[in-house]
Enzyme design. Structure first.
Site, PDB file in Angstrom:
ATOM      1  CG  LEU A  78      -1.683  -4.178  -9.694  1.00 62.37           C
ATOM      2  CD1 LEU A  78      -1.164  -4.795 -10.978  1.00 62.37           C
ATOM      3  CD2 LEU A  78      -0.561  -4.061  -8.698  1.00 62.37           C
ATOM      4  CG  HIS A  79      -4.494  -1.608  -3.230  1.00 62.47           C
ATOM      5  ND1 HIS A  79      -4.230  -2.363  -2.117  1.00 62.47           N
ATOM      6  CD2 HIS A  79      -4.539  -0.319  -2.812  1.00 62.47           C
ATOM      7  CE1 HIS A  79      -4.130  -1.563  -1.062  1.00 62.47           C
ATOM      8  NE2 HIS A  79      -4.314  -0.312  -1.471  1.00 62.47           N
ATOM      9  CB  ILE A  80       0.717  -4.515  -3.806  1.00 71.00           C
ATOM     10  CG1 ILE A  80       0.903  -4.428  -5.323  1.00 71.00           C
ATOM     11  CG2 ILE A  80       1.522  -5.672  -3.204  1.00 71.00           C
ATOM     12  CD1 ILE A  80       2.279  -3.953  -5.754  1.00 71.00           C
ATOM     13  N   GLY A  81      -1.683  -5.741  -1.506  1.00 71.19           N
ATOM     14  CA  GLY A  81      -1.882  -5.973  -0.081  1.00 71.19           C
ATOM     15  C   GLY A  81      -2.964  -5.107   0.544  1.00 71.19           C
ATOM     16  CB  ILE A 126      -6.960  -5.698  -5.036  1.00 66.80           C
ATOM     17  CG1 ILE A 126      -6.929  -6.468  -3.714  1.00 66.80           C
ATOM     18  CG2 ILE A 126      -8.392  -5.366  -5.451  1.00 66.80           C
ATOM     19  CD1 ILE A 126      -7.100  -5.613  -2.497  1.00 66.80           C
TER      20      ILE A 126
END
Length: 154
Positions: A78-81, A126
């Site tokens: 889980l990728h933030i930004g 993402i």
């Protein structure tokens, strides 16, 4: 008996917002699927929740990414930004610990979307499955609420 081998895995929206195909992410590493299959959400809120039942595998020190694993062993990131690692954790908060059990909807990371906007960072969330083998990701795009089923692995 054979159903075990064809079990579908549901992925839930980690945040409310507009679910998009991973190919629409404004970063070639993700949009060209170099990291794997997945989907993304343009968030309308900053509370990022678990899209799965499973556990926390690892947490990046900058809190911009969390590695998760489903109860049946499917790994995901889980990728933030975009390029948010450059913020060194500014605008991010979390109480997660590695190995922690999680359920769908459990809080993972709180991100201040205003800080990301102020720093000129794309806030897209993402979900990528780097180890996905012999499965297809079917994504339901459009406006979704946190916790809604948005993708199925078949």
């Amino acid at each position: 008996m054979f159903g075990l081998f064809n079990k579908k895995v549901e992925l839930h929206a980690p945040v409310s917002g507009n679910v998009i195909e991973i190919t629409e992410v404004n970063d070639p590493v993700f949009s060209q699927k170099m990291m794997g299959e997945g989907f993304a959400v343009k968030p309308t809120a900053g509370q990022i929740n678990s899209p799965i039942n499973g556990r926390v595998k690892s947490i990046f020190p900058t809190l911009h990414a969390v590695a998760l694993e489903t109860d049946d062993g499917q790994e995901m990131l889980l990728h933030i930004g975009i390029d948010t690692v450059e913020l060194n954790g500014e605008g991010f908060q979390s109480n997660l610990i590695e190995g922690q059990k999680i359920k769908i909807g459990d809080p993972l990371v709180q991100v201040d979307l205003a800080v990301l906007a102020e720093k000129g960072k794309d806030n897209v969330i993402i979900i990528v499955l780097p180890e996905l083998k012999d499965k297809q990701v079917i994504v339901q795009t459009g406006e979704k609420q946190s916790g809604e089923v948005v993708a199925i692995l078949k």
